[in-house]
Design a protein around this motif. Structure first.
Motif, PDB file in Angstrom:
ATOM      1  N   GLN A  29       2.729 -32.440   7.949  1.00 20.61           N
ATOM      2  CA  GLN A  29       1.357 -32.064   7.590  1.00 20.61           C
ATOM      3  C   GLN A  29       0.373 -32.431   8.700  1.00 20.61           C
ATOM      4  O   GLN A  29      -0.631 -31.751   8.889  1.00 20.61           O
ATOM      5  N   ASN A  30       0.649 -33.523   9.429  1.00 19.49           N
ATOM      6  CA  ASN A  30      -0.243 -33.947  10.511  1.00 19.49           C
ATOM      7  C   ASN A  30       0.034 -33.222  11.831  1.00 19.49           C
ATOM      8  O   ASN A  30      -0.751 -33.332  12.775  1.00 19.49           O
ATOM      9  N   LEU A  31       1.142 -32.509  11.896  1.00 15.29           N
ATOM     10  CA  LEU A  31       1.595 -31.953  13.176  1.00 15.29           C
ATOM     11  C   LEU A  31       0.562 -31.012  13.818  1.00 15.29           C
ATOM     12  O   LEU A  31       0.296 -31.096  15.021  1.00 15.29           O
ATOM     13  N   LYS A  32      -0.028 -30.137  12.994  1.00 11.61           N
ATOM     14  CA  LYS A  32      -0.997 -29.195  13.550  1.00 11.61           C
ATOM     15  C   LYS A  32      -2.248 -29.943  14.040  1.00 11.61           C
ATOM     16  O   LYS A  32      -2.790 -29.626  15.104  1.00 11.61           O
ATOM     17  N   TYR A  82      -0.965 -28.690  -5.859  1.00 14.06           N
ATOM     18  CA  TYR A  82      -0.979 -28.700  -4.387  1.00 14.06           C
ATOM     19  C   TYR A  82      -0.457 -27.390  -3.785  1.00 14.06           C
ATOM     20  O   TYR A  82      -0.916 -26.945  -2.732  1.00 14.06           O
ATOM     21  N   GLY A  83       0.493 -26.768  -4.466  1.00 14.50           N
ATOM     22  CA  GLY A  83       1.122 -25.540  -3.956  1.00 14.50           C
ATOM     23  C   GLY A  83       0.140 -24.395  -3.764  1.00 14.50           C
ATOM     24  O   GLY A  83       0.377 -23.472  -2.987  1.00 14.50           O
ATOM     25  N   LYS A  84      -0.977 -24.451  -4.476  1.00 17.89           N
ATOM     26  CA  LYS A  84      -1.969 -23.366  -4.354  1.00 17.89           C
ATOM     27  C   LYS A  84      -2.740 -23.460  -3.035  1.00 17.89           C
ATOM     28  O   LYS A  84      -3.402 -22.516  -2.631  1.00 17.89           O
ATOM     29  N   TYR A  85      -2.711 -24.620  -2.434  1.00 18.41           N
ATOM     30  CA  TYR A  85      -3.560 -24.844  -1.257  1.00 18.41           C
ATOM     31  C   TYR A  85      -2.807 -25.067   0.052  1.00 18.41           C
ATOM     32  O   TYR A  85      -3.319 -24.804   1.132  1.00 18.41           O
ATOM     33  N   PHE A  86      -1.591 -25.628  -0.054  1.00 19.94           N
ATOM     34  CA  PHE A  86      -0.871 -26.000   1.163  1.00 19.94           C
ATOM     35  C   PHE A  86       0.244 -25.002   1.458  1.00 19.94           C
ATOM     36  O   PHE A  86       1.009 -24.636   0.565  1.00 19.94           O
ATOM     37  N   THR A  87       0.329 -24.582   2.717  1.00 17.65           N
ATOM     38  CA  THR A  87       1.334 -23.604   3.124  1.00 17.65           C
ATOM     39  C   THR A  87       2.143 -24.162   4.290  1.00 17.65           C
ATOM     40  O   THR A  87       1.585 -24.716   5.240  1.00 17.65           O
ATOM     41  N   ALA A 136      10.539 -28.977  13.252  1.00 13.91           N
ATOM     42  CA  ALA A 136       9.779 -29.445  12.086  1.00 13.91           C
ATOM     43  C   ALA A 136       8.831 -28.343  11.655  1.00 13.91           C
ATOM     44  O   ALA A 136       8.337 -27.573  12.460  1.00 13.91           O
ATOM     45  N   LYS A 137       8.601 -28.301  10.348  1.00 18.16           N
ATOM     46  CA  LYS A 137       7.660 -27.313   9.842  1.00 18.16           C
ATOM     47  C   LYS A 137       6.231 -27.813  10.060  1.00 18.16           C
ATOM     48  O   LYS A 137       5.994 -28.995  10.210  1.00 18.16           O
ATOM     49  N   PHE A 138       5.305 -26.885  10.103  1.00 17.25           N
ATOM     50  CA  PHE A 138       3.885 -27.205  10.141  1.00 17.25           C
ATOM     51  C   PHE A 138       3.324 -26.925   8.750  1.00 17.25           C
ATOM     52  O   PHE A 138       3.835 -26.061   8.037  1.00 17.25           O
ATOM     53  N   VAL A 139       2.275 -27.655   8.381  1.00 22.81           N
ATOM     54  CA  VAL A 139       1.642 -27.431   7.078  1.00 22.81           C
ATOM     55  C   VAL A 139       0.143 -27.248   7.296  1.00 22.81           C
ATOM     56  O   VAL A 139      -0.482 -27.984   8.071  1.00 22.81           O
ATOM     57  N   VAL A 140      -0.418 -26.248   6.650  1.00 26.76           N
ATOM     58  CA  VAL A 140      -1.864 -26.029   6.739  1.00 26.76           C
ATOM     59  C   VAL A 140      -2.451 -25.954   5.334  1.00 26.76           C
ATOM     60  O   VAL A 140      -1.747 -25.621   4.372  1.00 26.76           O
ATOM     61  N   LYS A 141      -3.736 -26.259   5.246  1.00 20.31           N
ATOM     62  CA  LYS A 141      -4.452 -26.126   3.966  1.00 20.31           C
ATOM     63  C   LYS A 141      -5.403 -24.950   4.129  1.00 20.31           C
ATOM     64  O   LYS A 141      -6.337 -25.020   4.928  1.00 20.31           O
ATOM     65  N   LYS A 142      -5.112 -23.908   3.407  1.00 17.74           N
ATOM     66  CA  LYS A 142      -5.886 -22.665   3.527  1.00 17.74           C
ATOM     67  C   LYS A 142      -6.016 -22.262   5.003  1.00 17.74           C
ATOM     68  O   LYS A 142      -7.108 -21.938   5.483  1.00 17.74           O
TER      69      LYS A 142
END
Lengths: 429, 123
Positions: free
Chosen positions: A375-378, A239-244, A253-259
């Motif tokens: 992860q849903n925040l964005k 998962y670490g290769k794709y999610f930032t 809260a942090k935001f998470v994006v996939k690529k």
């Protein structure tokens, strides 16, 4: 002239958040959704602690999802140290998270989401007219509590298990009681699904990836690859290769994006990605209600939760019926070993990631946790912008806008306590 | 008559009802610690007495009207507390005759106990 909409405190979600939007000449030009809760520092708190302490500590991230953090943490630590668990342990973990899922979904659907659609301020105001519905919710919430208590030793923050297995086993009598309770929940869960199929959901369709775990032949809980509705599929360890993760100035809260892009997690993506697992009777109810899946309407997350509620009640009962004679006490032997492990599980609001690095003595040297709400925040932020523009274009009155936005955000069932975090809307025009 | 005790044993400002309950147990009363209001679903509350800590009162007080309980802002179901649950049960028609002994949060066990006992005697 530009205007800003500020929702200072979004109620009826778990935790605290705020929303600031700027409208200029009828166009939404800025939308900032963020958490207003204090930073939690759990990832730092566990560093330097023995691995068993880490599980005890991180499940305090949330009272609603403590079993989710419990299982994700155990799975990651076991992967780090090469510990394999028995089929029975796996089944017991599934049952405890099913209990948590039933409690969480029943609570969210009836106490947080339903009043919006029934035109009430709260479930309390709804209660005199909707006695059966509220009682159904309470019965399901209580059943979820009883399951978690029987397996975890208490209603939240379970202490019945550790790395390698369980230390606390419910008796055959308790198992029988839980089966009876789940049997009693089947009709309320079915009625919940029928009720949520009759509600009028706003029309909103947003094209974005829907991610979930994929568990063969069933709705996902603790196992499976990470998949998307586009056909993308990876092993959990990758998962670490794709999610930032990234931080924006307006949110604790942090935001998470996939690529670099937003994505959606939760009951709706789980349903969209696991449609073949849906039973014939549920398919028939949906067909009759003319609600079709896969759906890209975030408001349909509530229908998906209602479907899951029935699925979990049935699956919980079936799992427990395999152990009516009780569970076998198993010896737990864990030898600390240096390594890094990833634990990915589905919790009520979506995929939860835990990663730990352990030294040779079994002490945590590094920890990273990504909750579903982060992860849903964005996606929520982008949806608010799209939906607000839709509302403005439709000429919806300004005083009606905050409730509509809250409904949208609530449909995601966000847990801002976990992602450190509800609604404060700042209108600027 | 069973006495239902509310509170968190780990929080000094919220464990007074539990401490009073311990003293009442020694004197032969039957008590039960309620961790979560959902535990009350199958209990006939009209036949029980509830003891809980309250803010905004100066004396140990017998409350017989659920409407006197004030609700905090319900932001999430983390906030489903005894007051919310009692109001919900009343609106569902599940309770009619409630008896809640409220103890001021800042009172000591020694000061609260005799007053609680007096109220229990008169119920």
């Amino acid at each position: 002239m530009a205007r800003t909409i500020t929702l200072d405190h979004i109620t009826k979600i778990e935790g605290h958040a705020s929303l600031k939007v700027k409208v200029d000449k009828g166009k939404v030009v800025k939308c900032e959704l963020g958490s207003t809760e204090g930073a939690r520092f759990f990832e730092g708190l566990v560093v330097g602690r023995p691995y068993d302490d880490a599980t005890e500590m991180v499940m305090r991230i949330c009272g609603i999802c403590s079993c989710g953090h419990f299982t994700a943490s155990l799975k990651a630590l076991e992967n780090a140290m090469g510990v394999k668990v028995s089929k029975q342990t796996q089944a017991m973990r599934e049952i405890i998270v099913i209990g948590e899922r039933i409690r969480s979904h029943a609570t969210h659907l009836y106490f947080l989401a339903l009043p919006d659609y029934m035109g009430y301020d709260s479930a309390l105001a709804m209660a005199p007219k909707y006695k059966k519905q509220i009682k159904d919710a309470l019965i399901m919430m209580k059943t979820g509590n009883e399951i978690v208590t029987a397996f975890g030793g208490r209603q939240m923050h379970p202490m019945g298990g550790r790395v390698g297995g369980f230390t606390h086993y419910p008796s055959p009598e308790q198992i029988k009681e839980l089966i009876d309770l789940l049997r009693q929940c089947e009709k309320p869960a079915l009625d919940t699904l029928k009720l949520f199929c009759t509600l009028k959901y706003p029309e909103l369709s947003v094209e974005r990836e829907h991610l979930s775990l994929l568990q063969k032949h069933d709705f996902p809980l603790l196992l499976g690859d990470i998949v998307s509705d586009t056909g993308w599929r990876i092993k959990e360890k990758d998962y670490g290769k794709y999610f930032t993760e990234y931080v924006d100035r307006w949110s604790t809260a942090k935001f998470v994006v996939k690529k670099g892009k937003s994505f959606m997690l939760g009951a709706l993506p789980r349903l969209n990605n696991n449609l073949p697992s849906l039973s014939k009777d549920i398919q028939s109810i949906l067909k009759k209600a003319k609600i079709s899946f896969p759906s890209k309407n975030p408001f349909h997350n509530n229908v998906a939760q209602a479907i899951e509620l029935l699925v979990w009640v049935r699956r919980g009962k079936k799992l427990l019926e395999s152990y009516t004679k009780g569970f076998t006490r198993e010896k737990i032997t864990v030898k600390p070993k240096a390594g890094t492990g990833v634990g990915v599980v589905e919790v009520p609001r979506g995929i939860l990631f835990h990663t730990y690095t352990i030294d040779e003595k079994g002490y945590v040297t590094k920890c990273n946790i990504m909750t579903p709400t982060c992860q849903n925040l964005k996606a929520m932020q982008e949806d608010v912008k799209i939906y607000l523009q839709q509302l403005l274009d439709q000429g919806v009155k300004k005083n009606e806008v905050p409730l509509e936005i809250e409904k949208l955000i609530r449909s995601y069932d966000p847990c801002f306590s976990c992602s450190t975090h509800f609604l404060k809307v700042d209108w600027e025009e | 008559m069973e006495i239902l005790l509310f509170g968190n044993p780990a929080i000094p400002s919220d464990n007074l009802a539990l401490e009073v309950g311990k003293a009442l147990e020694k004197e032969g009363h039957t008590t039960r610690h309620v961790n979560n209001p959902l535990e009350l679903l199958d209990i006939k509350l009209d036949e029980r007495v509830i003891i809980d800590v309250a803010v905004g009162i100066k004396e140990v007080t017998l409350l017989t009207n659920v409407d006197r309980l004030t609700l905090g802002r319900l932001c999430s179901l983390h906030d489903l507390d005894m007051a919310y649950f009692m109001k919900l049960m009343q609106r569902l028609g599940e309770i009619h005759d409630v008896r809640i002994i409220a103890i001021p949060a800042e009172m000591s066990v020694q000061e609260a106990l005799p007053k609680v006992k007096e109220l229990l005697h008169n119920i």
